[in-house]
Scaffold this active site. Structure first.
Site, PDB file in Angstrom:
ATOM      1  N   SER A  23      78.319  -4.196 -73.462  1.00  0.00           N
ATOM      2  CA  SER A  23      77.607  -5.177 -74.302  1.00  0.00           C
ATOM      3  C   SER A  23      77.555  -4.673 -75.734  1.00  0.00           C
ATOM      4  CB  SER A  23      76.183  -5.379 -73.791  1.00  0.00           C
ATOM      5  OG  SER A  23      75.357  -4.286 -74.133  1.00  0.00           O
ATOM      6  N   ASP A  24      77.580  -5.607 -76.688  1.00  0.00           N
ATOM      7  CA  ASP A  24      77.272  -5.188 -78.049  1.00  0.00           C
ATOM      8  C   ASP A  24      75.855  -4.622 -78.036  1.00  0.00           C
ATOM      9  OD1 ASP A  24      77.267  -4.631 -80.739  1.00  0.00           O
ATOM     10  OD2 ASP A  24      78.026  -6.587 -81.356  1.00  0.00           O
ATOM     11  N   TRP A  25      75.532  -3.873 -79.074  1.00  0.00           N
ATOM     12  CA  TRP A  25      74.321  -3.067 -79.100  1.00  0.00           C
ATOM     13  C   TRP A  25      73.067  -3.951 -79.056  1.00  0.00           C
ATOM     14  CZ3 TRP A  25      78.286  -0.752 -78.073  1.00  0.00           C
ATOM     15  CH2 TRP A  25      78.394   0.630 -78.003  1.00  0.00           C
TER      16      TRP A  25
ATOM     17  N   GLY B 265      73.078  -6.524 -76.842  1.00  0.00           N
ATOM     18  CA  GLY B 265      73.569  -7.851 -76.491  1.00  0.00           C
ATOM     19  C   GLY B 265      73.324  -8.157 -75.013  1.00  0.00           C
TER      20      GLY B 265
END
Ligand code: BGC
Length: 751
Positions: A284-286, A288
């Site tokens: 996941s994006d940070w 996300g």
């Protein structure tokens, strides 16, 4: 915004509590197999090796691979974060099984955070600039440099590989991506990732998907129909995944058609894992990640930066049967598989000294291939030789000191700190425009020893114009800072630079404008300037590369990977949809908790659909300032003898051959572009890029060029069949030097 400085402080704090914590020290991978670690046998496939390890793992060990160890402002910190190498992500290893830790660093145009870690990184030209080389070998060298410098600094995973299509050029991260065409962007990012992974570093492609604006990125819901998505933004990812096998895909912050990208079953499972057969893991994006059960079932494998959903919550969900053990094992298997496949188990990074001279040389060469010559009236450029000048006025944009770079998590630290600040200021700061100490003024002086070269900062247009008037040639620099976490209000130059350029050009008919921007710029003064050069964010060796172009030691060959429109009003959307107040967390304490819970959605609708970039301007009959695929050279080229041969077997490649001639007396490289118009029944925009070839030609030399077109690039996505489809009918092929200069055409019927 998150800060790595704070992370360092927390690392120290955590250190004092260490005696109480049970710590697994990062592993040094064992080489060679023994009866206890048969998966160390390198003759086994990554799949076999990963499956063997999963069988040996305890539940806690499995969970430990599924998440990072925290980041201040985004999630609670784990005491284990003290073992982080100082990058954006750290996943603990499993020493008893010989599985090393994963040390991740941002690395869009170079390795991030070297300043605060007391290290050095080379800045390459920004990604959109590098895409203008249309040169897969240069992209490979770019990625390999990043891979080497990551290893030298102790990292084994890159968070580079940005390839969101430039559907909205005002997106603050446009400079981090590869432009507006899915085939060019996909093939270029694939080469970059292959370069990085060639160094035994896990590569990444991001931000999957439709993360085309920064405004309200944690809340926005992007509405777009499936066909448009598959044929545009997703096609860039499809090509990247297919051609490079990246170890990881980073899912993005935004929602797509109702669901967050990191818990979007369609994106992660149906498309990425099933249709594209992606073998690696989804990170996941940070922050996300927004759920445990839903995200896990949708196909998210790994949460960063902390363990809000994929730590103890995941363990409980597995123990209570709400997340099946088979699903957990699948996440773990994918992570281990990438570690084996990318070589980080067998060949862990050895810290070393970066080859600074070698990497600067690569950065310069890439920059020379990235700088686009947009206008060159009466052969204003190159200077020198028969165009010798006795005085040059250099104006604006801190050109005496350095060149600007792109901000956010892509930011690379300049050696010595931000060049426009007093020496010794050290680290870069989030939200602060950073200049690299590559001085155009110095580089120009070095090329023109007998010439009077004077500088004016450009703060007062009248004073700058007076200096310009007194010189044979004026070179005016203009810059625009762009960054993650913001979008541009407009494509125009900020801070009265338009007025400055107009005043200088009015004072001197030999005015050369050099642009240091992440993406396209509107140019009300374009007719007045005699030459215009787009240098992008040119990296550590920007000034040297630029001076080589200006003085003709390098012949420009780059072509725009993105359209420069005439005005903002010509873009598909007049404005970027902004988040309402409840969809932001500006300055709120504990904002991460609200983001994790999911911010109220607001809507944006990409109803331009398939018409991204030049496809929009073509379809809407809008004149542009500089078209996609355009760029001048000091050489001239002609095209002849197009022959198009459909493949014999169904679904085989279409073969085009044609001749390109260098009609000048200077050696150069021409990017020959191939476009196709699909049969009317396809209901597509007027044309699409389907291939290209970069051809090196000596003066007066001709070469026969062959371009083979993959049937995928001629297909449309049939949503009912959930498959690509090549429609039977007449295809018109067009060949030339830009999307708007296509002298050769030929139609063929394809079955
Ligand atoms: C960015 C990612 C980046 C991550 C880690 C996020 O804010 O969107 O591109 O890799 O942070 O720094």
């Amino acid at each position: 915004m998150k800060s790595y400085c704070v992370l360092n402080a927390v690392r120290l704090l955590a250190f004092s509590t260490l005696t109480l914590a049970v710590v697994s020290v990062p592993a040094v991978a064992q080489s060679g197999a023994n009866h206890k670690t048969p998966w160390m046998n390198t003759s086994l496939s990554p799949d076999e090796r990963a499956a063997m390890v999963v069988k040996e793992m305890t539940l806690d060990e499995k969970i430990s691979l599924l998440h990072g160890t925290g980041m201040v402002g985004l999630s609670p910190m784990s005491p284990l974060a003290i073992y982080s190498n100082g990058g954006a992500g750290y996943v603990v290893g499993i020493p008893r099984l010989g599985i090393p830790a994963i040390q991740m660093s941002d690395a869009a145009y170079g390795v991030r955070s070297s300043g605060e870690n007391g290290r050095y990184s080379t800045a390459l030209p920004s990604n959109l600039g590098a895409a203008a080389s249309w040169d897969p070998d240069a992209a490979f060298a770019y990625g390999a440099l990043i891979g080497r410098e990551l290893r030298d600094q102790g990292y084994n995973m890159s968070l580079g590989g940005g390839v969101n299509l430039a559907r909205e050029p005002r997106n603050g991260r446009t400079f981090e991506y590869m432009g507006e065409d899915p085939i060019l962007a996909g093939l270029m990012v694939a080469s970059l990732i292959r370069g990085t992974q060639s160094q035994h570093v896990i590569g990444d492609i991001k931000h999957y998907a439709m993360n085309d604006q920064e405004s309200g990125r944690n809340a926005v819901n992007v509405n777009i129909d499936k066909r448009s998505m598959r044929e545009s933004d997703l096609l860039a990812f499809e090509i990247g995944v297919h051609e490079a096998n990246p170890g990881a895909v980073m899912c993005s912050y935004n929602r797509v058609n109702g669901n967050y990208a990191c818990e979007n079953n369609y994106l992660l499972t149906d498309v990425l894992k099933k249709d594209w057969h992606f073998k690696g893991f989804v990170v996941s994006d940070w922050q996300g990640t927004h759920s445990t059960i839903k995200a896990s079932a949708a196909g998210l494998d790994h949460e960063e930066p902390g363990e809000i959903f994929f730590g103890s919550a995941m363990k409980e969900a597995v123990q209570s049967g709400r997340v099946p053990m088979t699903e957990l094992d699948e996440h773990v298997r994918r992570i281990l598989r990438s570690m084996f496949a990318c070589g980080v188990v067998d060949d862990p990074p050895q810290r070393g000294v970066v080859d600074i001279p070698g990497d600067l040389e690569i950065a310069r060469k890439v920059a020379e291939q990235s700088i686009v010559l947009l206008k060159n009236e009466q052969n204003q450029l190159p200077l020198g030789g028969s165009h010798g000048v006795s005085s040059i006025a250099v104006i604006g944009a801190h050109a005496d000191i350095g060149m600007i770079s792109g901000g956010g998590s892509a930011q690379v630290d300049p050696p010595g700190g931000n060049a426009i600040l007093p020496p010794g200021k050290g680290q870069t700061k989030w939200g602060e425009p950073v200049w690299f100490p590559t001085s155009p003024l110095r580089a120009i002086r070095a090329k023109a020893p007998g010439t009077k070269v004077q500088f004016d900062a450009g703060n007062d247009p009248a004073a700058a114009a007076a200096l310009a008037k007194s010189a044979d040639v004026a070179i005016v620099f203009a810059s625009r800072w762009e960054s993650e976490g913001m979008d541009l209000e407009s494509l125009s130059l900020p801070k009265h630079q338009d007025q400055l350029i107009a005043a200088v050009a009015a004072a001197n008919p030999h005015t050369i404008v050099v642009l240091e921007t992440g993406g396209p710029v509107t140019m009300p003064w374009a007719d007045q300037a005699s030459a215009i050069v787009e240098a992008w964010y040119a990296g550590s060796q920007g000034a040297e590369a630029l001076a080589n172009i200006i003085f003709g030691e390098a012949n420009p060959s780059a072509k725009l990977a993105i359209t420069f429109p005439k005005s903002d009003a010509d873009l598909p959307h007049h404005e970027i949809v902004k988040p309402p107040r409840e969809s932001t967390t500006n300055g709120e304490p504990d904002a991460w908790k609200k983001i994790a819970a999911g911010l109220p959605a607001f809507q944006t609708t990409y109803d331009e659909g398939l018409k991204v970039g030049y496809k929009w301007y073509d379809a809407e009959n809008k004149q542009v300032l500089f078209p996609f695929g355009y760029g001048l050279s000091y050489s001239t080229y002609s095209y002849a003898d197009l022959r198009v041969k459909p493949g014999e077997a169904p679904a085989s490649k279409v073969r085009l051959s044609f001749t390109v001639t260098n009609t000048s007396n200077r050696a150069g490289s021409e990017i020959a572009e191939v476009y196709a118009a699909l049969p009317a029944a396809a209901a597509e925009p007027p044309k699409r890029l389907v291939g290209w070839s970069k051809v090196k030609l000596n003066p007066a030399e001709s070469k026969d060029v062959v371009v083979e077109v993959d049937p995928l690039y001629l297909s449309i996505f049939n949503v009912d069949r959930n498959a690509w489809q090549l429609l039977p009918g007449d295809y018109k092929f067009m060949v030339g030097g830009s999307s708007q200069s296509l002298p050769l055409t030929q139609s063929v019927g394809l079955k």
